[in-house]
Design a protein around this motif. Sequence first.
Motif, PDB file in Angstrom:
ATOM      1  N   GLU A   1       0.818  -1.149  -0.032  1.00 53.81           N
ATOM      2  CA  GLU A   1       0.047   0.134   0.157  1.00 53.81           C
ATOM      3  C   GLU A   1       0.991   1.282   0.063  1.00 53.81           C
ATOM      4  O   GLU A   1       0.532   2.368  -0.606  1.00 53.81           O
ATOM      5  N   SER A   2       1.965   1.194   0.781  1.00 53.74           N
ATOM      6  CA  SER A   2       2.881   2.533   0.663  1.00 53.74           C
ATOM      7  C   SER A   2       3.856   2.299  -0.475  1.00 53.74           C
ATOM      8  O   SER A   2       4.358   3.597  -0.690  1.00 53.74           O
ATOM      9  N   GLY A   3       4.056   1.486  -1.178  1.00 54.50           N
ATOM     10  CA  GLY A   3       4.912   1.567  -2.175  1.00 54.50           C
ATOM     11  C   GLY A   3       6.491   1.648  -1.601  1.00 54.50           C
ATOM     12  O   GLY A   3       7.515   2.084  -2.429  1.00 54.50           O
ATOM     13  N   THR A   4       6.702   1.323  -0.219  1.00 54.94           N
ATOM     14  CA  THR A   4       7.746   1.406   0.391  1.00 54.94           C
ATOM     15  C   THR A   4       8.407   0.011   0.937  1.00 54.94           C
ATOM     16  O   THR A   4       7.389  -0.339   1.989  1.00 54.94           O
ATOM     17  N   LEU A   5       9.355  -0.575   0.616  1.00 56.43           N
ATOM     18  CA  LEU A   5       9.579  -1.760   1.357  1.00 56.43           C
ATOM     19  C   LEU A   5      11.077  -1.571   2.330  1.00 56.43           C
ATOM     20  O   LEU A   5      12.122  -1.414   1.537  1.00 56.43           O
ATOM     21  N   PHE A   6      10.763  -1.529   3.540  1.00 56.24           N
ATOM     22  CA  PHE A   6      11.891  -1.305   4.345  1.00 56.24           C
ATOM     23  C   PHE A   6      12.657  -2.536   4.979  1.00 56.24           C
ATOM     24  O   PHE A   6      11.813  -3.493   5.425  1.00 56.24           O
ATOM     25  N   ILE A   7      13.751  -2.806   4.622  1.00 50.45           N
ATOM     26  CA  ILE A   7      14.468  -4.033   5.023  1.00 50.45           C
ATOM     27  C   ILE A   7      14.902  -3.633   6.417  1.00 50.45           C
ATOM     28  O   ILE A   7      15.681  -2.654   6.821  1.00 50.45           O
ATOM     29  N   ARG A   8      14.489  -4.567   7.553  1.00 44.33           N
ATOM     30  CA  ARG A   8      14.891  -4.295   9.022  1.00 44.33           C
ATOM     31  C   ARG A   8      16.086  -4.968   9.431  1.00 44.33           C
ATOM     32  O   ARG A   8      16.158  -6.126   9.789  1.00 44.33           O
ATOM     33  N   VAL A   9      17.085  -4.224   9.121  1.00 47.81           N
ATOM     34  CA  VAL A   9      18.677  -4.594   9.646  1.00 47.81           C
ATOM     35  C   VAL A   9      18.457  -4.387  11.089  1.00 47.81           C
ATOM     36  O   VAL A   9      18.310  -3.389  11.716  1.00 47.81           O
ATOM     37  N   PRO A  10      18.621  -5.507  11.834  1.00 50.66           N
ATOM     38  CA  PRO A  10      18.511  -5.497  13.249  1.00 50.66           C
ATOM     39  C   PRO A  10      19.481  -4.466  14.020  1.00 50.66           C
ATOM     40  O   PRO A  10      20.549  -4.360  13.453  1.00 50.66           O
ATOM     41  N   LYS A  11      18.973  -3.784  14.916  1.00 54.19           N
ATOM     42  CA  LYS A  11      19.625  -2.782  15.605  1.00 54.19           C
ATOM     43  C   LYS A  11      20.009  -1.345  14.984  1.00 54.19           C
ATOM     44  O   LYS A  11      20.875  -0.810  15.302  1.00 54.19           O
ATOM     45  N   ASN A  12      19.203  -1.180  13.876  1.00 56.99           N
ATOM     46  CA  ASN A  12      19.312  -0.063  13.284  1.00 56.99           C
ATOM     47  C   ASN A  12      18.217   0.839  13.124  1.00 56.99           C
ATOM     48  O   ASN A  12      17.762   1.180  12.147  1.00 56.99           O
ATOM     49  N   ALA A  13      17.664   0.999  14.287  1.00 57.59           N
ATOM     50  CA  ALA A  13      16.579   1.972  14.375  1.00 57.59           C
ATOM     51  C   ALA A  13      15.396   1.478  13.550  1.00 57.59           C
ATOM     52  O   ALA A  13      14.402   2.225  13.308  1.00 57.59           O
ATOM     53  N   THR A  14      15.276   0.284  13.350  1.00 56.80           N
ATOM     54  CA  THR A  14      13.990  -0.411  12.431  1.00 56.80           C
ATOM     55  C   THR A  14      12.819  -0.304  13.001  1.00 56.80           C
ATOM     56  O   THR A  14      11.903  -0.190  12.401  1.00 56.80           O
TER      57      THR A  14
ATOM     58  N   SER B   1       4.524  -2.619  14.598  1.00 55.96           N
ATOM     59  CA  SER B   1       5.791  -3.218  13.949  1.00 55.96           C
ATOM     60  C   SER B   1       5.911  -4.431  14.295  1.00 55.96           C
ATOM     61  O   SER B   1       6.661  -5.239  13.561  1.00 55.96           O
ATOM     62  N   THR B   2       5.122  -5.044  15.206  1.00 53.23           N
ATOM     63  CA  THR B   2       5.311  -6.522  15.578  1.00 53.23           C
ATOM     64  C   THR B   2       4.585  -7.457  14.537  1.00 53.23           C
ATOM     65  O   THR B   2       4.783  -8.492  14.466  1.00 53.23           O
ATOM     66  N   ASP B   3       3.658  -6.649  13.654  1.00 49.29           N
ATOM     67  CA  ASP B   3       2.582  -7.345  12.805  1.00 49.29           C
ATOM     68  C   ASP B   3       3.417  -7.638  11.475  1.00 49.29           C
ATOM     69  O   ASP B   3       2.828  -8.051  10.594  1.00 49.29           O
ATOM     70  N   LEU B   4       4.549  -6.663  11.381  1.00 57.48           N
ATOM     71  CA  LEU B   4       5.297  -6.721   9.771  1.00 57.48           C
ATOM     72  C   LEU B   4       6.469  -7.764  10.110  1.00 57.48           C
ATOM     73  O   LEU B   4       6.416  -8.172  11.073  1.00 57.48           O
ATOM     74  N   PRO B   5       6.757  -8.042   8.861  1.00 52.47           N
ATOM     75  CA  PRO B   5       7.749  -9.148   8.576  1.00 52.47           C
ATOM     76  C   PRO B   5       8.956  -8.903   9.289  1.00 52.47           C
ATOM     77  O   PRO B   5       9.491  -7.582   9.620  1.00 52.47           O
ATOM     78  N   GLY B   6       9.730  -9.634  10.085  1.00 50.89           N
ATOM     79  CA  GLY B   6      10.814  -9.471  11.074  1.00 50.89           C
ATOM     80  C   GLY B   6      12.248  -9.091  10.300  1.00 50.89           C
ATOM     81  O   GLY B   6      12.106  -8.412   9.162  1.00 50.89           O
ATOM     82  N   HIS B   7      13.172  -9.442  10.772  1.00 46.82           N
ATOM     83  CA  HIS B   7      14.578  -9.116  10.138  1.00 46.82           C
ATOM     84  C   HIS B   7      14.873 -10.091   9.036  1.00 46.82           C
ATOM     85  O   HIS B   7      15.557 -11.061   9.063  1.00 46.82           O
ATOM     86  N   GLN B   8      14.249  -9.790   7.831  1.00 41.65           N
ATOM     87  CA  GLN B   8      14.433 -10.458   6.609  1.00 41.65           C
ATOM     88  C   GLN B   8      15.386  -9.546   5.717  1.00 41.65           C
ATOM     89  O   GLN B   8      15.358  -8.498   5.488  1.00 41.65           O
ATOM     90  N   SER B   9      16.186 -10.370   4.835  1.00 39.24           N
ATOM     91  CA  SER B   9      16.705  -9.680   3.804  1.00 39.24           C
ATOM     92  C   SER B   9      15.982  -9.171   2.648  1.00 39.24           C
ATOM     93  O   SER B   9      15.033  -9.474   2.336  1.00 39.24           O
ATOM     94  N   ALA B  10      16.758  -8.287   1.820  1.00 37.15           N
ATOM     95  CA  ALA B  10      16.220  -7.955   0.471  1.00 37.15           C
ATOM     96  C   ALA B  10      16.053  -8.897  -0.540  1.00 37.15           C
ATOM     97  O   ALA B  10      15.156  -9.131  -1.166  1.00 37.15           O
ATOM     98  N   GLU B  11      16.943  -9.943  -0.430  1.00 34.83           N
ATOM     99  CA  GLU B  11      16.941 -11.463  -1.142  1.00 34.83           C
ATOM    100  C   GLU B  11      15.634 -12.006  -0.838  1.00 34.83           C
ATOM    101  O   GLU B  11      15.027 -12.548  -1.689  1.00 34.83           O
ATOM    102  N   PHE B  12      15.685 -12.128   0.394  1.00 29.06           N
ATOM    103  CA  PHE B  12      14.273 -12.783   0.917  1.00 29.06           C
ATOM    104  C   PHE B  12      13.068 -12.235   0.206  1.00 29.06           C
ATOM    105  O   PHE B  12      12.001 -12.870  -0.312  1.00 29.06           O
ATOM    106  N   PHE B  13      12.763 -10.894   0.360  1.00 25.57           N
ATOM    107  CA  PHE B  13      11.525 -10.357  -0.334  1.00 25.57           C
ATOM    108  C   PHE B  13      11.853 -10.454  -1.583  1.00 25.57           C
ATOM    109  O   PHE B  13      10.620 -10.739  -2.248  1.00 25.57           O
TER     110      PHE B  13
END
Length: 236
Positions: A61-74, A87-99
């Motif tokens: 919906e937002s057109g923005t895919l944020f990659i959650r690198v742990p301990k980086n203010a995600t 934030s707990t309902d969003l995908p966790g610490h997955q890589s760009a390759e995963f998405f």
Amino acid sequence: VSLPPSCTCAPSRSALPSPGLEVSDTSRLAKLPFVLSLKKLMTRYRFAKKPNEHGVGAFRESGTLFIRVPKNATSSVCDLLYSDVQSTDLPGHQSAEFFRFAVPDVYANSVVCASIRNPRERFSSAFNYYKHSTTIPQARQLMDEELSFIETMDDFIAYLKAQPDLEATKIMRWHHFRRQVDFITAPNGQIIVDLLFAVEDPHDAIALLQKHSGFSGQLERKNTSTGDRTGDWPDF
């Protein structure tokens, strides 16, 4: 779009589709930076089949895919980008390759971005999180039982220096200690995100994303860790 000086534009994405991580090809496991179990690969497979059950709708919906690198203010960035979703309902610490593998339509049609951080500060923050704050039962057990002798950052670094294979060390296989580059590159080392910005100076990037997605609000710090940030640093 003209990027501000504090933001970095990644190289163009490859025109070739990513082979992803084939669930049936267990021979590829040994080639991953941090070996994944077949169970985790099956999780990726299920994610790809029913992505909307895993909070991906907010990305679409937002057109923005944020990659959650742990301990980086995600958590802070997620609260700003996707204010209607916990934030707990969003995908966790997955890589760009995963998405790119699991939800290729979302990856292809989004501005893919990630925050990066001074590696030493991130490493210190991860250690303090595991030592003092983690609520993950397995991590708490690891710190309280197997690594109970580690009290300070110097203790932790001395322990890591003594390991013959750093990547095979249990604690270094947890997401919070994985290299930042693992989250933003393909297996061939190519950067596959569109926008990287520093945690220490995120404001220009946030303004750019705000213009793109139309969200409002201010970035607020969450889940900050305290503790020892000293240590005789080795060359990891």
